[in-house]
Design an enzyme around this catalytic site. Structure first.
Site, PDB file in Angstrom:
ATOM      1  N   ASP A  22       4.236  10.376 -12.133  1.00 31.16           N
ATOM      2  CA  ASP A  22       5.546  10.352 -12.777  1.00 31.16           C
ATOM      3  C   ASP A  22       6.099  11.780 -12.779  1.00 31.16           C
ATOM      4  OD1 ASP A  22       7.714  10.055 -14.444  1.00 31.16           O
ATOM      5  OD2 ASP A  22       6.509   9.820 -16.281  1.00 31.16           O
ATOM      6  N   ASP A  26       9.239   9.486 -17.705  1.00 31.64           N
ATOM      7  CA  ASP A  26       9.570   8.189 -18.321  1.00 31.64           C
ATOM      8  C   ASP A  26       8.368   7.249 -18.389  1.00 31.64           C
ATOM      9  OD1 ASP A  26       9.279   7.526 -15.687  1.00 31.64           O
ATOM     10  OD2 ASP A  26      11.243   6.571 -15.448  1.00 31.64           O
ATOM     11  N   ASP A  30       7.078   7.721  -9.642  1.00 31.68           N
ATOM     12  CA  ASP A  30       8.324   7.714  -8.867  1.00 31.68           C
ATOM     13  C   ASP A  30       8.155   8.445  -7.537  1.00 31.68           C
ATOM     14  OD1 ASP A  30       8.432  10.469  -9.668  1.00 31.68           O
ATOM     15  OD2 ASP A  30       9.246   9.791 -11.587  1.00 31.68           O
ATOM     16  N   ASP A  99       6.532  -1.783   2.114  1.00 30.05           N
ATOM     17  CA  ASP A  99       6.166  -3.182   2.017  1.00 30.05           C
ATOM     18  C   ASP A  99       7.350  -4.007   2.484  1.00 30.05           C
ATOM     19  OD1 ASP A  99       4.337  -5.303   0.818  1.00 30.05           O
ATOM     20  OD2 ASP A  99       3.578  -3.467  -0.122  1.00 30.05           O
ATOM     21  N   ASP A 201       4.148  -8.761   3.511  1.00 30.98           N
ATOM     22  CA  ASP A 201       3.694  -9.573   2.390  1.00 30.98           C
ATOM     23  C   ASP A 201       3.814 -11.069   2.669  1.00 30.98           C
ATOM     24  OD1 ASP A 201       3.179  -9.509  -0.641  1.00 30.98           O
ATOM     25  OD2 ASP A 201       4.920 -10.829  -0.501  1.00 30.98           O
ATOM     26  N   GLU A 258      -0.411  -9.411   5.591  1.00 34.79           N
ATOM     27  CA  GLU A 258      -1.295 -10.044   4.621  1.00 34.79           C
ATOM     28  C   GLU A 258      -1.466 -11.485   5.094  1.00 34.79           C
ATOM     29  OE1 GLU A 258      -1.338 -10.642  -0.181  1.00 34.79           O
ATOM     30  OE2 GLU A 258       0.480 -11.072   0.905  1.00 34.79           O
ATOM     31  N   HIS A 330      -3.774  -3.434  -4.561  1.00 27.06           N
ATOM     32  CA  HIS A 330      -3.145  -3.670  -5.860  1.00 27.06           C
ATOM     33  C   HIS A 330      -3.357  -5.095  -6.368  1.00 27.06           C
ATOM     34  CE1 HIS A 330      -0.549  -5.226  -2.831  1.00 27.06           C
ATOM     35  NE2 HIS A 330       0.127  -5.890  -3.747  1.00 27.06           N
ATOM     36  N   ASP A 331      -3.961  -5.968  -5.552  1.00 30.51           N
ATOM     37  CA  ASP A 331      -4.235  -7.340  -5.988  1.00 30.51           C
ATOM     38  C   ASP A 331      -5.712  -7.540  -6.328  1.00 30.51           C
ATOM     39  OD1 ASP A 331      -1.591  -8.155  -5.590  1.00 30.51           O
ATOM     40  OD2 ASP A 331      -1.961  -8.688  -3.492  1.00 30.51           O
TER      41      ASP A 331
END
Ligand code: GLC
Length: 559
Positions: A22, A26, A30, A99, A201, A258, A330-331
């Site tokens: 970050d 916030d 980013d 992605d 994806d 994927e 991330h899954d």
């Protein structure tokens, strides 16, 4: 030797942007944060960075619900920031992948909004709308995440739209040529900017075989998994080829889909004329998930099965084309927690996993924090979870008789949020991830022990081990063998070890790992007289009997 390609020689690093760095305080990562950390990635040695979705999105499914394909979400920055990222990456000799999510959009996408506002508009046919049957949805399909795959259209009687994921992710209708044209144009917009390619994806879902009626349920909820009707359906190849011809191929892009493709069709997908550069295989990363996809239950896998999946996948991929190697994304929860018993989690076992997967045949993908040996996070209640799939699985666990404690324990083991916690940079506030009072997702309290700063200064850290593995792949003496060499499984029937060779033009590398906490002895392989790398400081004696200490891994050569 097979064709040289830049993406075969690359090592990819996956960034989950919300949790990487970050820069504006916030509590959310980013693009400027990613820019700040590119030097770190350069030091690790990767040359391609894949960034999970950063397009405008209501973030119902972590950005996999896109409201505008052309605009960077202001949570992550601006389109200008993204251009700056491309520029800095280029300066460092790195490529960037984004992605590509084109099975569905967000329900907040202008196309879908228009389709709802005006049923006569051309956008109606960009999606899949269908009348219900007697006030019920058109059929009883269940989404990937657990609910009915049909959502009723507001203010219209007996009308539904299809969604294979959440109800805020309406599926696109690929039968519509104009819609496809818009997608290709969008892909080319990003590639023309100098993007290296895409991770693609849920692409095997784009062809739908819509059938109405009631089908035999496969769960307590009276629903049946939608995959039987939308996964890899006949005819899909026409669009995959069209997309490749119109976009990726002319740009010499890297694409990784994927896609669990059956072996008899693999050549079409990843052969030299294939639709994609490579695909992600799920067989060993989803080894702990029962075939029903209910990951709150445990599959009861064994390492013997893991070895079988790895060997089979390597051989089948080698026969048909090129593969992608990964242990985390991330899954997935963290690999160390998945594959190693809690009492054996240490630097030896972490480095063993790294050795095992980084030297197989294919392009390696390292997920952020994996190179530090980051671990799963313990959550104390369901409120701490953000991931929508985790909440779905929790409800299904309760429905199938789990107690709340048992269901929470299952989430702690398998939730996708295990890998979505903030990156652990150093021991300062929020692990150096953010200056905010509260970060969007809890930081794993073990950042005092596991963080990049500590590992950078420690010569034998997990980070440096990954670095050495990458250097080995890049070393001009071994590169061709480790990238293009044939994969040959060894000692297949032997439990306790995984051993394989990579061979090219008579040059051989041997990788041997012990996946147990007991010493394992194996046949003497005297021909391998060069020691390249290992995870014990007292290296294996070249020429001696190959006796592997607990979780030991060695890389030997015969050149
Ligand atoms: C893919 C993504 C996953 C997302 C899903 C729906 O499986 O990896 O994170 O939830 O597609 O877009």
């Amino acid at each position: 030797m097979e064709n040289r390609e830049w993406w075969k020689e690359s090592v990819v690093y996956q960034v989950y942007p919300k949790s990487f760095q970050d820069s504006d305080g916030d509590g959310i990562g980013d693009i400027q944060g990613i820019i700040q950390r590119l030097d770190y990635l350069k030091e690790l040695g990767v040359d391609v960075v894949w960034i999970c979705p950063i397009y405008k999105s209501p973030m119902d499914d972590g950005g996999y619900d896109i409201a505008d394909y052309y605009t960077i979400d202001n949570m992550f920055g601006t389109n200008k920031d993204f251009d700056a990222l491309l520029e800095k990456a280029k300066m460092l000799g790195m490529k960037v992948l984004m992605d590509l999510v084109v099975n569905h959009t967000s329900d907040e996408h202008a196309w879908f909004q228009e389709a709802l506002r005006d049923p006569e508009s051309k956008y109606r046919d960009y999606y899949v709308f269908s009348e219900g049957i007697d006030g019920q949805p058109p059929n009883n399909w269940r989404t990937y995440f657990g609910e009915s795959a049909w959502e009723s259209v507001p203010n219209e009687d007996n009308m539904y739209y299809l969604h294979a994921f959440t109800k805020k992710q309406p599926d696109l209708n690929w039968e519509n040529q104009e819609m496809r044209e818009e997608i290709y144009q969008m892909i080319n917009y990003w590639l023309d900017k100098g993007l290296g390619g895409f991770r693609i994806d849920a692409i095997l879902n784009i062809k739908k075989r819509i059938e109405k009626g009631f089908f035999e349920p496969d769960g307590e909820d009276g629903l049946v998994f939608i995959g039987h009707w939308i996964l890899n359906q006949p005819g899909i190849e026409v669009w995959l080829k069209e997309m490749n011809d119109r976009t990726f191929q002319p740009h010499n892009s890297m694409t990784v889909a994927e896609a669990n493709v059956p072996s008899e069709r693999l050549k079409e997908y990843i052969g030299s004329q294939g639709f994609f550069s490579m695909v992600f295989d799920f067989s060993y990363t989803d080894i702990d998930v029962p075939s029903t996809g209910e990951w709150f239950k445990f599959s009861g896998w064994t390492w013997e099965l893991m070895k079988k999946h790895i060997f089979t996948n390597q051989l089948v991929t080698q026969e048909n084309g090129w593969g992608a190697l990964y242990l985390e994304n991330h899954d997935q929860p963290r690999s160390i927690d998945k594959y190693i018993p809690a009492s054996d989690i240490n630097d030896y076992s972490k480095k063993m996993l790294a050795t095992l997967f980084m030297l197989l045949r294919g392009t390696p993908f390292i997920y952020q924090g994996q190179e530090l040996g980051m671990t799963n996070i313990q959550m104390d209640s369901m409120e701490e979870y953000d991931d929508i799939a985790t909440h779905d699985q929790y409800s299904r666990a309760i429905l199938s008789g789990f107690s709340p404690e048992e269901a929470l324990a299952a989430m702690n083991r398998r939730s996708r949020d295990n890998s979505r916690t903030p990156m652990q940079w150093n021991t300062s506030k929020n692990s150096g991830f953010s200056q905010a009072e509260k970060t969007w997702m809890k930081v794993n309290p073990n950042y005092h022990m596991i963080n990049a700063e500590a590992e950078l200064v420690k010569a034998d850290s997990v980070f440096h081990y990954y670095r050495q593995l990458i250097l080995l792949r890049r070393d001009s003496r071994y590169q061709d063998t480790l990238v293009y060499g044939e994969f040959i499984p060894m000692n297949e029937q032997e439990d306790g070890t995984i051993i394989y060779q990579r061979v090219l033009d008579g040059k051989k590398v041997l990788v041997a790992i012990n996946y147990t906490n007991q010493t394992q002895s194996t046949e003497i392989l005297t021909e391998f007289d060069q020691y390249l790398l290992g995870n014990y400081d007292q290296p294996y004696q070249v020429g001696a009997k190959l006796s592997l200490r607990p979780y030991e891994s060695v890389v030997l050569a015969n050149f």
